[in-house]
Design a protein around this motif. Structure first.
Motif, PDB file in Angstrom:
ATOM      1  N   VAL A   1       0.738  -1.235  -0.015  1.00  0.00           N
ATOM      2  CA  VAL A   1       0.071   0.116   0.029  1.00  0.00           C
ATOM      3  C   VAL A   1       0.730   1.308  -0.013  1.00  0.00           C
ATOM      4  O   VAL A   1       1.900   1.379   0.620  1.00  0.00           O
ATOM      5  N   ILE A   2       0.497   2.227  -0.935  1.00  0.00           N
ATOM      6  CA  ILE A   2       1.190   3.420  -0.822  1.00  0.00           C
ATOM      7  C   ILE A   2       0.108   4.420  -0.501  1.00  0.00           C
ATOM      8  O   ILE A   2      -1.075   4.712  -0.990  1.00  0.00           O
ATOM      9  N   THR A   3       0.963   5.426   0.404  1.00  0.00           N
ATOM     10  CA  THR A   3      -0.040   6.524   0.872  1.00  0.00           C
ATOM     11  C   THR A   3       0.665   7.842   0.457  1.00  0.00           C
ATOM     12  O   THR A   3       1.887   7.906   0.421  1.00  0.00           O
ATOM     13  N   SER A   4      -0.141   8.724   0.006  1.00  0.00           N
ATOM     14  CA  SER A   4       0.546  10.156  -0.418  1.00  0.00           C
ATOM     15  C   SER A   4      -0.315  11.179  -0.198  1.00  0.00           C
ATOM     16  O   SER A   4      -1.103  11.113   0.567  1.00  0.00           O
ATOM     17  N   GLU A   5       0.230  12.329  -0.390  1.00  0.00           N
ATOM     18  CA  GLU A   5      -0.971  13.559  -0.007  1.00  0.00           C
ATOM     19  C   GLU A   5      -2.078  13.560  -0.876  1.00  0.00           C
ATOM     20  O   GLU A   5      -3.188  14.047  -0.430  1.00  0.00           O
ATOM     21  N   GLU A   6      -2.149  13.060  -2.031  1.00  0.00           N
ATOM     22  CA  GLU A   6      -3.373  12.785  -2.880  1.00  0.00           C
ATOM     23  C   GLU A   6      -4.342  11.759  -2.566  1.00  0.00           C
ATOM     24  O   GLU A   6      -5.324  11.951  -2.570  1.00  0.00           O
ATOM     25  N   GLY A   7      -3.654  10.587  -1.911  1.00  0.00           N
ATOM     26  CA  GLY A   7      -4.506   9.350  -1.660  1.00  0.00           C
ATOM     27  C   GLY A   7      -3.744   8.213  -1.334  1.00  0.00           C
ATOM     28  O   GLY A   7      -2.641   8.198  -1.028  1.00  0.00           O
ATOM     29  N   ILE A   8      -4.575   7.131  -1.485  1.00  0.00           N
ATOM     30  CA  ILE A   8      -4.102   5.769  -1.228  1.00  0.00           C
ATOM     31  C   ILE A   8      -4.097   4.744  -2.525  1.00  0.00           C
ATOM     32  O   ILE A   8      -5.091   5.107  -2.898  1.00  0.00           O
ATOM     33  N   SER A   9      -3.147   4.030  -2.517  1.00  0.00           N
ATOM     34  CA  SER A   9      -3.289   3.316  -3.771  1.00  0.00           C
ATOM     35  C   SER A   9      -2.621   1.664  -2.880  1.00  0.00           C
ATOM     36  O   SER A   9      -1.878   1.586  -2.423  1.00  0.00           O
TER      37      SER A   9
ATOM     38  N   GLU B   1      -6.197  10.934   9.711  1.00  0.00           N
ATOM     39  CA  GLU B   1      -5.894  12.502   9.436  1.00  0.00           C
ATOM     40  C   GLU B   1      -6.377  13.066   8.291  1.00  0.00           C
ATOM     41  O   GLU B   1      -6.718  13.947   8.251  1.00  0.00           O
ATOM     42  N   LYS B   2      -6.215  12.163   7.351  1.00  0.00           N
ATOM     43  CA  LYS B   2      -6.688  12.485   5.862  1.00  0.00           C
ATOM     44  C   LYS B   2      -8.188  12.467   5.449  1.00  0.00           C
ATOM     45  O   LYS B   2      -8.391  13.417   4.726  1.00  0.00           O
ATOM     46  N   THR B   3      -8.656  11.745   6.205  1.00  0.00           N
ATOM     47  CA  THR B   3     -10.187  11.612   5.747  1.00  0.00           C
ATOM     48  C   THR B   3     -11.342  11.921   6.843  1.00  0.00           C
ATOM     49  O   THR B   3     -12.285  12.157   6.666  1.00  0.00           O
ATOM     50  N   LYS B   4     -10.699  11.985   8.253  1.00  0.00           N
ATOM     51  CA  LYS B   4     -11.381  12.533   9.402  1.00  0.00           C
ATOM     52  C   LYS B   4     -12.381  11.229   9.628  1.00  0.00           C
ATOM     53  O   LYS B   4     -13.337  11.643  10.281  1.00  0.00           O
ATOM     54  N   VAL B   5     -12.187  10.096   9.149  1.00  0.00           N
ATOM     55  CA  VAL B   5     -13.135   8.914   9.275  1.00  0.00           C
ATOM     56  C   VAL B   5     -12.756   8.305  10.722  1.00  0.00           C
ATOM     57  O   VAL B   5     -11.513   8.064  11.053  1.00  0.00           O
ATOM     58  N   GLN B   6     -13.854   7.646  11.662  1.00  0.00           N
ATOM     59  CA  GLN B   6     -13.287   7.193  12.876  1.00  0.00           C
ATOM     60  C   GLN B   6     -12.783   5.709  12.492  1.00  0.00           C
ATOM     61  O   GLN B   6     -13.326   4.794  11.567  1.00  0.00           O
ATOM     62  N   ILE B   7     -11.673   5.625  13.213  1.00  0.00           N
ATOM     63  CA  ILE B   7     -10.887   4.248  13.082  1.00  0.00           C
ATOM     64  C   ILE B   7     -10.621   3.377  14.113  1.00  0.00           C
ATOM     65  O   ILE B   7      -9.673   2.648  14.326  1.00  0.00           O
TER      66      ILE B   7
END
Length: 176
Positions: free
Chosen positions: A57-65, A130-136
């Motif tokens: 998995v790769i995370t970046s400022e733009e998104g996740i892949s 941090e990036k989505t503000k979704v509960q984890i």
């Protein structure tokens, strides 16, 4: 900042050691013309299992892949990429073993499996939060890590047992 999250080493080692434990005896018990075929199949299988455990998995400022190996893509496992803005929630579903699988749910009603067998999982989850503000809070590894360790241990014991059995079989054939 770009971060790369590889498949957990213990997950890779459990799958590879199980493969070895189940297939090492095959070239020794096959007879005649099948011996070369079984050795070839063993090598091809080992190549495949090593390759399919190299997803990451790769995370970046733009998104996740989610990136898969060429072998995984040939076998039908596709990678994906989503931007952080597309993720609206994380859906959770129970498994038959009592744990939960989680999916990223996007604004265009698509769902992507949240990888749960990767290294630095807590860091990965904090980036998602941090990036989505979704509960984890309720997200954890798919299976307890001790299960992979136990599988690896049992698989290694099987390989050791097979080597010892082969040694004694060879000694008895040679009458030593």
């Amino acid at each position: 900042m770009v971060e790369n999250f590889k498949t957990l080493f213990i997950v890779k080692s459990s799958l590879i050691s199980l493969y070895l434990a189940l297939t090492i005896p095959l070239p020794f018990v096959s007879n005649g013309n099948l011996k070369i075929l079984s050795i070839f199949a063993f090598i091809v299988g080992l190549f495949l299992i090593i390759n399919i455990t190299n997803d990451h998995v790769i995370t970046s400022e733009e998104g996740i892949s989610y990136k898969t190996s060429l072998v995984s893509r040939i076998l039908g496992k596709k990678g994906w990429k989503i931007s952080w803005e597309e993720i609206v929630s994380i859906k959770s579903f129970p498994t038959s073993q009592g744990s939960k699988v989680h999916y990223f749910s996007t604004s265009n009603n698509k769902n992507f499996l949240l990888p749960q067998r990767i290294e630095n999982f807590k860091t990965f989850l904090s980036i998602i939060s941090e990036k989505t503000k979704v509960q984890i809070k309720e997200i954890s590894y798919l299976s307890p890590l001790w299960t992979y360790k136990l599988l690896t241990f049992i698989s290694v014991l099987m390989v050791v047992g097979e080597v010892i059995a082969f040694k004694y079989q060879m000694l008895s054939i040679l009458n030593l």
